[in-house]
Design a protein around this motif. Sequence first.
Motif, PDB file in Angstrom:
ATOM      1  N   ARG A 189     -10.563  17.818  -6.565  1.00  0.00           N
ATOM      2  CA  ARG A 189      -9.629  18.579  -5.736  1.00  0.00           C
ATOM      3  C   ARG A 189      -8.441  19.089  -6.543  1.00  0.00           C
ATOM      4  N   THR A 190      -8.026  18.323  -7.555  1.00  0.00           N
ATOM      5  CA  THR A 190      -6.848  18.708  -8.334  1.00  0.00           C
ATOM      6  C   THR A 190      -7.205  19.495  -9.582  1.00  0.00           C
ATOM      7  N   GLN A 191      -8.483  19.779  -9.772  1.00  0.00           N
ATOM      8  CA  GLN A 191      -8.950  20.538 -10.945  1.00  0.00           C
ATOM      9  C   GLN A 191      -8.481  19.897 -12.245  1.00  0.00           C
ATOM     10  N   ALA A 192      -8.586  18.589 -12.307  1.00  0.00           N
ATOM     11  CA  ALA A 192      -8.174  17.859 -13.506  1.00  0.00           C
ATOM     12  C   ALA A 192      -9.396  17.373 -14.269  1.00  0.00           C
ATOM     13  N   GLU A 193      -9.206  17.157 -15.550  1.00  0.00           N
ATOM     14  CA  GLU A 193     -10.254  16.528 -16.345  1.00  0.00           C
ATOM     15  C   GLU A 193     -10.339  15.058 -15.924  1.00  0.00           C
ATOM     16  N   PHE A 194     -11.546  14.578 -15.669  1.00  0.00           N
ATOM     17  CA  PHE A 194     -11.750  13.206 -15.203  1.00  0.00           C
ATOM     18  C   PHE A 194     -12.361  12.371 -16.310  1.00  0.00           C
ATOM     19  N   ILE A 195     -11.718  11.284 -16.656  1.00  0.00           N
ATOM     20  CA  ILE A 195     -12.222  10.370 -17.689  1.00  0.00           C
ATOM     21  C   ILE A 195     -12.422   9.005 -17.045  1.00  0.00           C
ATOM     22  N   ASP A 196     -13.650   8.548 -17.063  1.00  0.00           N
ATOM     23  CA  ASP A 196     -14.017   7.249 -16.501  1.00  0.00           C
ATOM     24  C   ASP A 196     -13.945   6.220 -17.616  1.00  0.00           C
ATOM     25  N   PHE A 197     -13.051   5.243 -17.463  1.00  0.00           N
ATOM     26  CA  PHE A 197     -12.733   4.314 -18.545  1.00  0.00           C
ATOM     27  C   PHE A 197     -12.948   2.893 -18.046  1.00  0.00           C
ATOM     28  N   ILE A 203      -7.627  -1.422 -27.208  1.00  0.00           N
ATOM     29  CA  ILE A 203      -6.449  -0.592 -27.472  1.00  0.00           C
ATOM     30  C   ILE A 203      -6.806   0.629 -28.309  1.00  0.00           C
ATOM     31  N   LYS A 204      -7.734   0.477 -29.258  1.00  0.00           N
ATOM     32  CA  LYS A 204      -8.126   1.611 -30.096  1.00  0.00           C
ATOM     33  C   LYS A 204      -8.670   2.749 -29.241  1.00  0.00           C
ATOM     34  N   GLU A 205      -9.548   2.422 -28.297  1.00  0.00           N
ATOM     35  CA  GLU A 205     -10.120   3.442 -27.421  1.00  0.00           C
ATOM     36  C   GLU A 205      -9.052   4.032 -26.504  1.00  0.00           C
ATOM     37  N   ILE A 206      -8.125   3.193 -26.055  1.00  0.00           N
ATOM     38  CA  ILE A 206      -7.049   3.678 -25.197  1.00  0.00           C
ATOM     39  C   ILE A 206      -6.221   4.730 -25.926  1.00  0.00           C
ATOM     40  N   ARG A 207      -5.861   4.434 -27.164  1.00  0.00           N
ATOM     41  CA  ARG A 207      -5.012   5.359 -27.927  1.00  0.00           C
ATOM     42  C   ARG A 207      -5.725   6.676 -28.195  1.00  0.00           C
ATOM     43  N   ALA A 208      -7.032   6.624 -28.445  1.00  0.00           N
ATOM     44  CA  ALA A 208      -7.781   7.859 -28.691  1.00  0.00           C
ATOM     45  C   ALA A 208      -7.782   8.737 -27.442  1.00  0.00           C
ATOM     46  N   ILE A 209      -7.986   8.126 -26.280  1.00  0.00           N
ATOM     47  CA  ILE A 209      -7.981   8.877 -25.033  1.00  0.00           C
ATOM     48  C   ILE A 209      -6.579   9.414 -24.740  1.00  0.00           C
ATOM     49  N   MET A 210      -5.560   8.601 -24.980  1.00  0.00           N
ATOM     50  CA  MET A 210      -4.188   9.039 -24.732  1.00  0.00           C
ATOM     51  C   MET A 210      -3.825  10.237 -25.602  1.00  0.00           C
ATOM     52  N   GLN A 211      -4.294  10.225 -26.848  1.00  0.00           N
ATOM     53  CA  GLN A 211      -4.026  11.349 -27.745  1.00  0.00           C
ATOM     54  C   GLN A 211      -4.677  12.623 -27.227  1.00  0.00           C
ATOM     55  N   ARG A 212      -5.903  12.502 -26.757  1.00  0.00           N
ATOM     56  CA  ARG A 212      -6.603  13.666 -26.214  1.00  0.00           C
ATOM     57  C   ARG A 212      -5.900  14.169 -24.954  1.00  0.00           C
ATOM     58  N   ALA A 213      -5.445  13.230 -24.119  1.00  0.00           N
ATOM     59  CA  ALA A 213      -4.748  13.628 -22.902  1.00  0.00           C
ATOM     60  C   ALA A 213      -3.425  14.313 -23.211  1.00  0.00           C
ATOM     61  N   GLU A 214      -2.736  13.830 -24.242  1.00  0.00           N
ATOM     62  CA  GLU A 214      -1.467  14.442 -24.650  1.00  0.00           C
ATOM     63  C   GLU A 214      -1.678  15.875 -25.127  1.00  0.00           C
ATOM     64  N   GLU A 215      -2.755  16.082 -25.877  1.00  0.00           N
ATOM     65  CA  GLU A 215      -3.071  17.441 -26.327  1.00  0.00           C
ATOM     66  C   GLU A 215      -3.403  18.334 -25.142  1.00  0.00           C
ATOM     67  N   GLY A 216      -4.112  17.791 -24.160  1.00  0.00           N
ATOM     68  CA  GLY A 216      -4.427  18.556 -22.968  1.00  0.00           C
ATOM     69  C   GLY A 216      -3.178  18.929 -22.185  1.00  0.00           C
ATOM     70  N   ARG A 217      -2.215  18.005 -22.124  1.00  0.00           N
ATOM     71  CA  ARG A 217      -0.968  18.280 -21.400  1.00  0.00           C
ATOM     72  C   ARG A 217      -0.242  19.476 -21.992  1.00  0.00           C
ATOM     73  N   ARG A 218      -0.249  19.556 -23.329  1.00  0.00           N
ATOM     74  CA  ARG A 218       0.425  20.680 -23.990  1.00  0.00           C
ATOM     75  C   ARG A 218      -0.259  22.001 -23.665  1.00  0.00           C
ATOM     76  N   LEU A 219      -1.541  21.939 -23.359  1.00  0.00           N
ATOM     77  CA  LEU A 219      -2.290  23.153 -23.022  1.00  0.00           C
ATOM     78  C   LEU A 219      -2.312  23.417 -21.519  1.00  0.00           C
ATOM     79  N   GLY A 220      -1.613  22.552 -20.758  1.00  0.00           N
ATOM     80  CA  GLY A 220      -1.551  22.742 -19.321  1.00  0.00           C
ATOM     81  C   GLY A 220      -2.714  22.145 -18.556  1.00  0.00           C
ATOM     82  N   VAL A 221      -3.467  21.260 -19.197  1.00  0.00           N
ATOM     83  CA  VAL A 221      -4.614  20.623 -18.553  1.00  0.00           C
ATOM     84  C   VAL A 221      -4.227  19.212 -18.129  1.00  0.00           C
TER      85      VAL A 221
END
Length: 457
Positions: free
Chosen positions: A74-82, A89-107
């Motif tokens: 409904r919110t047109q967001a990228e969905f990541i099932d974790f 923690i390593k996997e968390i940081r990798a996902i957080m980095q990808r999400a941060e990059e998406g935020r800069r692009l408006g995703v």
Amino acid sequence: MEQTSLFDAPGDRSQPLAARLRPRTLEEYVGQKHLLGPGKVLRRLIESDQVSSMIFWGPPGVGKTTLARIIAQRTQAEFIDFSAVNSGIKEIRAIMQRAEEGRRLGVRTILFVDEIHRFNKAQQDAFLPYVEKGSIILIGATTENPSFEINGALLSRCKVFVLQALRTEDLVELLQRALTDERGFGGQVVHIAPNLLESIAVFANGDARTALMTLEMVVLNGDMDASGETTVTEETLAQCTSRRSLLYDKNGEEHYNLISALHKSMRNSDPDAAVYWLARMLEAGEDPLYVARRVVRFASEDVGLADPRALELAVAAYQACHFNGMPECTVNLTQAVVYLSLAPKSNAMEVAYNEAKKDALEQLDEPVPLVIRNAPTRLMQELDYGKGYQYAHDTKEKMARMQCLPDSLAGREYYRPTNEGVEGRFRSRLEAIKAWKAGRAPSPRAEKEAPQGGEQR
């Protein structure tokens, strides 16, 4: 870790029925009307696209993951099932980095964390900075009380929504849809009576996944005729939902015959027969502790509060068997067996438990009334845990007119005391308590009417 946009291969017939029928919209979603009904808070947040980080707290199979996926759609967001089980923690940081990059692009990114309570403090803390600056919308799912299992700092940044076990009618609706939906059994003819659907719903005990798995099993095991139509019978349903019963060694039949003879002789107030069967068992090499355990059971099952001392003496006989062993303990067991044979009899304890057990097994698990729930945390207090509770010891009567049974069982009576032995006094006391709670009589005087255990018959 799984990244999805919507749903993976929804028409894949190799998937289990529960996966194929996962709701795709709020309209298809079943249950949780207190959150998703028209005008309710969570529905308004979803429809206005103002979803923030949240925690879904509820039992298994109520739709926590499904609801998160619907929100992402409904919110047109990228969905990541974790998964909290397979990630660190390593996997968390990798996902957080990808999400941060998406935020800069408006995703926007919705990170769904199943079983979030399994993360330790350090892993939960790793989400904090990204939740705070909006890099992710965190949706955590847990079957455990978030007050105890989720860090206070993270919990304070999330709205907690309590999801409830699905009602029988919700599950019946879901099962009926499965029979008509093309993703389910809509492409074939399945005959199953409404009462069998309701039985499946009751068996599932509020869990949609269990209900659909059971339906799939009974249909696959149903009787198919030459035209390809499937009929589900009561026998098929019974086979698919039955619990395994204990299997006993057929060569041990005499063992059980003898303990039955001892038990029934005591029940029939026949000390001579009881001592004889006791001797038969012990002299044949039976473990005296096994006999002592059965004697302890008998003291509550067949004597109960007709003579409260019976259980004390039976437990003492069990301890004496530990101290003395064979053959010295034979006299200890004889004393207990004779006493129990001559004691007044009441099976009120056995009847009470069996009737309560029947309700516990055959009805949906009812939530504990809020008034008698414990509320050690602020969240639980905000959810009205313990609201209106009265501490019995602070009252003049030493009891309060609170309902302690669930609403669906209000007024149910399990313990019905007899007039045998001392239990007659318990009966009078209970009747006085019930009359007072119903407002029909003045408060009973506890100090005068309370039965005294150990009094001679």
